[in-house]
Design an enzyme around this catalytic site. Structure first.
Site, PDB file in Angstrom:
ATOM      1  NE  ARG A 174     -10.758  -4.935  -0.244  1.00  0.00           N
ATOM      2  CZ  ARG A 174      -9.986  -3.959   0.261  1.00  0.00           C
ATOM      3  NH1 ARG A 174     -10.551  -2.868   0.753  1.00  0.00           N
ATOM      4  NH2 ARG A 174      -8.670  -4.053   0.241  1.00  0.00           N
ATOM      5  CG  ASP A 187     -13.380   6.664  -1.747  1.00  0.00           C
ATOM      6  OD1 ASP A 187     -13.455   6.577  -0.496  1.00  0.00           O
ATOM      7  OD2 ASP A 187     -12.305   6.559  -2.365  1.00  0.00           O
ATOM      8  CG  HIS A 214      -8.150   0.206  -3.372  1.00  0.00           C
ATOM      9  ND1 HIS A 214      -7.437  -0.924  -2.984  1.00  0.00           N
ATOM     10  CD2 HIS A 214      -8.848   0.592  -2.264  1.00  0.00           C
ATOM     11  CE1 HIS A 214      -7.718  -1.185  -1.711  1.00  0.00           C
ATOM     12  NE2 HIS A 214      -8.561  -0.286  -1.259  1.00  0.00           N
ATOM     13  NE  ARG A 266      -3.912   0.642   1.745  1.00  0.00           N
ATOM     14  CZ  ARG A 266      -5.174   0.809   2.162  1.00  0.00           C
ATOM     15  NH1 ARG A 266      -5.447   1.578   3.176  1.00  0.00           N
ATOM     16  NH2 ARG A 266      -6.163   0.180   1.546  1.00  0.00           N
ATOM     17  CD  GLN A 285     -12.992  -1.303  -1.727  1.00  0.00           C
ATOM     18  OE1 GLN A 285     -12.278  -1.283  -0.739  1.00  0.00           O
ATOM     19  NE2 GLN A 285     -14.242  -1.735  -1.669  1.00  0.00           N
ATOM     20  CB  CYS A 328     -14.154   1.665  -0.909  1.00  0.00           C
ATOM     21  SG  CYS A 328     -13.590   3.369  -0.695  1.00  0.00           S
TER      22      CYS A 328
HETATM   23  N1   CP Z   1     -11.425   0.145   1.683  1.00  0.00           N
HETATM   24  C1   CP Z   1     -10.190   0.055   2.190  1.00  0.00           C
HETATM   25  O1   CP Z   1      -9.212  -0.226   1.507  1.00  0.00           O
HETATM   26  O2   CP Z   1     -10.131   0.287   3.527  1.00  0.00           O
HETATM   27  P1   CP Z   1      -8.792   0.476   4.388  1.00  0.00           P
HETATM   28  O3   CP Z   1      -8.160   1.762   3.916  1.00  0.00           O
HETATM   29  O4   CP Z   1      -9.261   0.545   5.804  1.00  0.00           O
HETATM   30  O5   CP Z   1      -7.894  -0.675   4.134  1.00  0.00           O
HETATM   31  N1  NVA Z   2      -9.708   6.947  -1.927  1.00  0.00           N
HETATM   32  C1  NVA Z   2      -9.418   6.489  -0.594  1.00  0.00           C
HETATM   33  C2  NVA Z   2      -9.684   5.029  -0.479  1.00  0.00           C
HETATM   34  C3  NVA Z   2      -9.426   4.430   0.858  1.00  0.00           C
HETATM   35  C4  NVA Z   2      -9.666   2.961   0.900  1.00  0.00           C
HETATM   36  C5  NVA Z   2      -7.977   6.807  -0.246  1.00  0.00           C
HETATM   37  O1  NVA Z   2      -7.093   6.583  -1.086  1.00  0.00           O
HETATM   38  O2  NVA Z   2      -7.730   7.290   0.853  1.00  0.00           O
END
Ligand code: CP
Ligand code: NVA
Length: 303
Positions: free
Chosen positions: A290, A222, A127, A100, A130, A262
């Site tokens: 997920r 989102d 992502h 990540r 997701q 999400c």
């Molecule tokens: N939706 C998602 O990826 O959540 P987190 O950022 O909590 O992992």
């Molecule tokens: N768009 C958001 C998604 C989190 C799962 C971010 O990148 O923070």
């Protein structure tokens, strides 16, 4: 398939296979308990996480494997040592790596130098885990994907980009309503439009949430400020005024519309509190999925 970097790299058949394997995993909790016995997964996280981290760790455990979480201060990717050195070293210890990160190039670089599978656990651009869980959830609730319409309301961000690829691949239409300046990545949009065209679906972009939700089977949103954009929060709140998913918008779409997010959500900003708790909301089923989908991804890549 060595890595999972973006949904765009998956064929329609690979996506269908993943969804079918997820069905089996979700249905029969005991069948896969030794599927990844003796395997180890490293999780390099440069941003916070609830769902992604926990679902990968628990998923790995339920498949008989082991996981190691490496937070922002541990690996210090590209600072303490180069991405290629991290990739080459970890490949000697573990059977897969989830990353990540901020810059999308970090994921592609890690995958280039790692001899083990690399899974994109979110980058500034995409992502994929997701979006795969999202289409799995839609298929579970609506029993079909082809011809469905998803209305995405809000920021054209990483989640929106991956949904674009996912919808285009499975023959879903996507209506995006984003304020000017916050549209999805131009390159991703063009690519997804081409893919949609060859699969027989449509992608429309407008600045009008009310138009986008008309006839939609799914309304998706989102956060307006993603991780790493905290300094822009005030300006974004202003720009996104009128883009909240609330009762008015949901009523325009019709009774059976699914509401998705999400998570994490900022209740009262991009989504109204009562809509998150409404019978249209499948948000927590989506969060649960997920884990099921990622277990399928792990089995496909690591076993
Ligand atoms: N939706 C998602 O990826 O959540 P987190 O950022 O909590 O992992
Ligand atoms: N768009 C958001 C998604 C989190 C799962 C971010 O990148 O923070």
């Amino acid at each position: 398939m060595k890595d999972l970097i973006s949904v765009k790299d998956l064929s329609v058949e690979q996506i269908q296979e993943l969804l079918k394997l997820t069905d089996e995993i979700k249905r029969d909790k005991t069948r896969f308990t030794a599927a990844l016995s003796g395997k180890t997964l490293a999780l390099i996280f440069q941003k916070p996480s609830n769902r992604t981290r926990v679902s990968f760790e628990v998923g790995m455990y339920q498949l008989g494997g082991y996981s190691i979480y490496l937070g922002p201060n541990e690996i210090s990717l590209g600072v303490r040592e180069s991405i290629s050195d991290v990739a080459k070293t970890l490949s000697r210890y573990v059977d897969g790596i989830v990353l990540r990160t901020f810059e999308h190039k970090n994921v592609t670089d890690l995958a280039k130098f790692a001899s083990v599978p690399v899974i994109n656990g979110l980058s500034d651009l995409t992502h994929p885990c997701q979006a795969l869980a999202d289409i799995y959830t839609i298929r579970e609730k609506k029993e079909n994907l082809k011809g469905m319409t998803l209305a995405y309301i809000g920021d054209g961000n990483n989640v929106c980009n991956s949904l674009l690829y996912a919808c285009a691949k499975v023959g879903m239409n996507m209506n995006i309503a984003a304020p000017k300046g916050y549209e999805p990545d131009k390159h991703v949009l063009d690519e997804a439009k081409r893919m949609a065209q060859s699969g027989g679906s449509e992608i429309n972009l407008s600045g009008k949430p009310r138009e986008a939700v008309r006839g939609a089977d799914v309304i998706y949103t989102d956060v307006w400020t993603s991780m790493g954009q905290e300094k822009e929060a005030k300006a974004r709140k202003k720009a996104f005024k009128g883009f909240q998913v609330n009762k008015t918008l949901v009523n325009l779409a019709g009774k059976g519309v699914l509401v998705m997010h999400c998570l994490p959500a900022h209740r009262g900003e991009e989504i109204a509190d009562d809509i998150m708790e409404s019978k249209n909301s499948v948000i927590f089923d989506q969060a649960e999925n997920r884990m099921h989908v990622q277990k399928a991804i792990l089995i496909k890549l690591l076993s």
